[in-house]
Motif scaffolding. Structure first.
Motif, PDB file in Angstrom:
ATOM      1  N   UNK A 152       0.820  -1.201   0.000  1.00  0.00           N
ATOM      2  CA  UNK A 152       0.000   0.000   0.000  1.00  0.00           C
ATOM      3  C   UNK A 152       0.860   1.259   0.000  1.00  0.00           C
ATOM      4  N   UNK A 153       0.533   2.171  -0.894  1.00  0.00           N
ATOM      5  CA  UNK A 153       1.249   3.441  -0.991  1.00  0.00           C
ATOM      6  C   UNK A 153       0.339   4.479  -1.616  1.00  0.00           C
ATOM      7  N   UNK A 154       0.600   5.726  -1.340  1.00  0.00           N
ATOM      8  CA  UNK A 154      -0.202   6.815  -1.890  1.00  0.00           C
ATOM      9  C   UNK A 154      -0.131   6.799  -3.422  1.00  0.00           C
ATOM     10  N   UNK A 155      -1.274   6.846  -4.057  1.00  0.00           N
ATOM     11  CA  UNK A 155      -1.331   6.965  -5.510  1.00  0.00           C
ATOM     12  C   UNK A 155      -1.294   5.664  -6.275  1.00  0.00           C
ATOM     13  N   UNK A 156      -1.211   4.512  -5.590  1.00  0.00           N
ATOM     14  CA  UNK A 156      -1.094   3.240  -6.305  1.00  0.00           C
ATOM     15  C   UNK A 156      -2.335   2.958  -7.158  1.00  0.00           C
ATOM     16  N   UNK A 157      -3.519   3.159  -6.588  1.00  0.00           N
ATOM     17  CA  UNK A 157      -4.744   2.861  -7.346  1.00  0.00           C
ATOM     18  C   UNK A 157      -4.840   3.782  -8.566  1.00  0.00           C
ATOM     19  N   UNK A 158      -4.473   5.042  -8.391  1.00  0.00           N
ATOM     20  CA  UNK A 158      -4.515   5.982  -9.514  1.00  0.00           C
ATOM     21  C   UNK A 158      -3.551   5.561 -10.617  1.00  0.00           C
ATOM     22  N   UNK A 161      -5.030   2.494 -12.365  1.00  0.00           N
ATOM     23  CA  UNK A 161      -6.158   2.888 -13.214  1.00  0.00           C
ATOM     24  C   UNK A 161      -5.663   3.599 -14.479  1.00  0.00           C
ATOM     25  N   UNK A 162      -4.623   4.409 -14.353  1.00  0.00           N
ATOM     26  CA  UNK A 162      -4.068   5.104 -15.520  1.00  0.00           C
ATOM     27  C   UNK A 162      -3.470   4.118 -16.517  1.00  0.00           C
ATOM     28  N   UNK A 163      -2.819   3.082 -16.005  1.00  0.00           N
ATOM     29  CA  UNK A 163      -2.252   2.046 -16.880  1.00  0.00           C
ATOM     30  C   UNK A 163      -3.348   1.303 -17.629  1.00  0.00           C
ATOM     31  N   UNK A 164      -4.440   1.002 -16.919  1.00  0.00           N
ATOM     32  CA  UNK A 164      -5.565   0.324 -17.559  1.00  0.00           C
ATOM     33  C   UNK A 164      -6.179   1.212 -18.645  1.00  0.00           C
ATOM     34  N   UNK A 186      -4.840  -5.632  -1.621  1.00  0.00           N
ATOM     35  CA  UNK A 186      -5.324  -6.451  -2.732  1.00  0.00           C
ATOM     36  C   UNK A 186      -6.373  -5.663  -3.493  1.00  0.00           C
ATOM     37  N   UNK A 187      -6.162  -5.513  -4.787  1.00  0.00           N
ATOM     38  CA  UNK A 187      -7.059  -4.776  -5.660  1.00  0.00           C
ATOM     39  C   UNK A 187      -7.679  -5.737  -6.657  1.00  0.00           C
ATOM     40  N   UNK A 188      -9.008  -5.747  -6.740  1.00  0.00           N
ATOM     41  CA  UNK A 188      -9.727  -6.572  -7.708  1.00  0.00           C
ATOM     42  C   UNK A 188     -10.507  -5.639  -8.626  1.00  0.00           C
ATOM     43  N   UNK A 205       6.164  -5.410 -13.311  1.00  0.00           N
ATOM     44  CA  UNK A 205       7.536  -4.918 -13.105  1.00  0.00           C
ATOM     45  C   UNK A 205       7.636  -3.859 -12.020  1.00  0.00           C
ATOM     46  N   UNK A 206       6.516  -3.363 -11.531  1.00  0.00           N
ATOM     47  CA  UNK A 206       6.566  -2.328 -10.500  1.00  0.00           C
ATOM     48  C   UNK A 206       7.162  -2.903  -9.214  1.00  0.00           C
ATOM     49  N   UNK A 207       8.069  -2.172  -8.566  1.00  0.00           N
ATOM     50  CA  UNK A 207       8.750  -2.693  -7.364  1.00  0.00           C
ATOM     51  C   UNK A 207       7.802  -3.060  -6.224  1.00  0.00           C
ATOM     52  N   UNK A 208       6.707  -2.304  -6.065  1.00  0.00           N
ATOM     53  CA  UNK A 208       5.810  -2.541  -4.933  1.00  0.00           C
ATOM     54  C   UNK A 208       4.773  -3.629  -5.191  1.00  0.00           C
ATOM     55  N   UNK A 209       4.718  -4.157  -6.420  1.00  0.00           N
ATOM     56  CA  UNK A 209       3.714  -5.152  -6.779  1.00  0.00           C
ATOM     57  C   UNK A 209       4.255  -6.563  -6.557  1.00  0.00           C
ATOM     58  N   UNK A 210       3.538  -7.366  -5.770  1.00  0.00           N
ATOM     59  CA  UNK A 210       3.958  -8.739  -5.487  1.00  0.00           C
ATOM     60  C   UNK A 210       3.538  -9.707  -6.589  1.00  0.00           C
TER      61      UNK A 210
END
Length: 221
Positions: A152-158, A161-164, A186-188, A205-210
Motif C-alpha cells: 500500500x502506498x499513496x497513488x497506487x490505485x490511480x 487505473x491510468x495504466x488500464x 489487494x485490488x480486484x 515490473x513495479x517494485x511494490x507489486x507482489x
C-alpha cells in the motif's frame, strides 16, 4: 431476465449451485495460482459440506482446480484426472462463519506458490468471491477481472487505473482491501475486456507489486 436465469448454465452434473458454481470456484483458484496445482485442502461450509458429495460438489471443485469448465465432459472423472496430473487433495467440513451455505475455502499449492480463495455459489452457476489470500474482495468472474497484490502506498490505485486506461480498457467495478496502512493490499478490478500482455507485464515490473493475475470471464452469458 436472461436466458441463463430461465434455463440455467450449460453444465455437466446435477446442480447448478453445487456443481457448476463449485467448478467455477475451483477455476478461480486455478487461474489465480498461475501454475499447475500440486496440493489442495478444501474447507466446505454448511450445505456444501452436508450434501456436496451427492451433488458432485467435490468432483466439480477438483475439476475447476484442474482448469475444467462446468460443461467439460471430463468433470465426472475429476478425481482420476487429478491423480494423473499429480494433484493430491483433502476435503474438510468447516464452519466459515456468517456466509452463504454454499461456500468453500480452497487452499492450493503449486511448485512455487500457495493461494487461498474463499467464495460462494449463489445459484444458477453464479459465484461470488469474497476473499483472496485472506483479504476481502467482491467479484463474480462474470467479466474479465484483474487482481493485484501490492504494498500500500499513496497513488497506487490511480497509477494502476491510468495504466488500464492507457491500455484502452474500461473499468466496471473496483474493490480494494489492505491489511494496514502501508501494509499488503489487494485490488480486484472487473473490466470490460482483458488487459493486454504488455500492460500486465508492465504492472508486474513495479517494485511494490507482489503479483498480478488476469482472470478470464468464467460465466457463459
Amino acid at each position: 431476465m436472461s436466458l441463463l436465469d430461465m434455463i440455467g448454465p450449460v453444465m455437466i452434473g446435477p446442480s447448478s449451485s453445487h456443481t457448476a458454481g463449485a467448478c467455477r470456484l475451483g477455476l478461480v483458484a486455478h487461474h489465480l495460482l498461475g501454475e499447475a496445482p500440486r496440493r489442495a485442502v478444501i474447507d466446505l461450509h454448511a450445505s456444501f459440506a452436508k450434501t456436496g458429495r451427492g451433488h458432485g460438489t467435490h468432483l466439480a471443485l477438483i475439476a475447476g482446480l484442474l482448469g475444467m469448465r462446468p460443461d467439460d465432459q471430463r468433470l465426472p472423472h475429476a478425481f482420476a484426472q487429478a491423480q494423473a496430473a499429480g494433484l493430491t487433495f483433502d476435503f474438510r467440513d468447516a464452519d466459515l462463519g456468517d456466509v452463504h451455505p454454499n461456500t468453500a475455502r480452497v487452499t492450493v499449492q503449486g511448485d512455487t506458490q500457495t493461494l487461498t480463495v474463499q467464495g460462494s455459489s449463489t445459484g444458477g452457476g453464479v459465484i461470488q468471491v469474497a476473499q483472496v489470500q485472506g483479504l476481502g474482495v467482491n467479484f463474480s468472474a462474470a467479466s474479465p477481472t484483474a487482481l493485484l497484490r501490492y504494498q500500500d502506498a499513496v497513488g497506487m490505485i490511480a497509477r494502476i487505473a491510468s495504466t488500464i486506461a492507457a491500455d484502452g480498457v474500461n473499468i466496471a467495478t473496483l474493490t480494494c482491501t489492505r491489511e494496514t496502512r502501508g501494509g499488503q493490499a489487494l485490488l480486484a478490478i472487473e473490466l470490460d475486456q482483458p488487459l493486454s500482455p504488455e500492460a500486465l507485464a508492465f504492472l508486474n515490473r513495479w517494485p511494490d507489486v507482489n503479483w498480478v493475475r488476469m482472470l478470464p470471464k468464467l460465466m457463459d452469458g
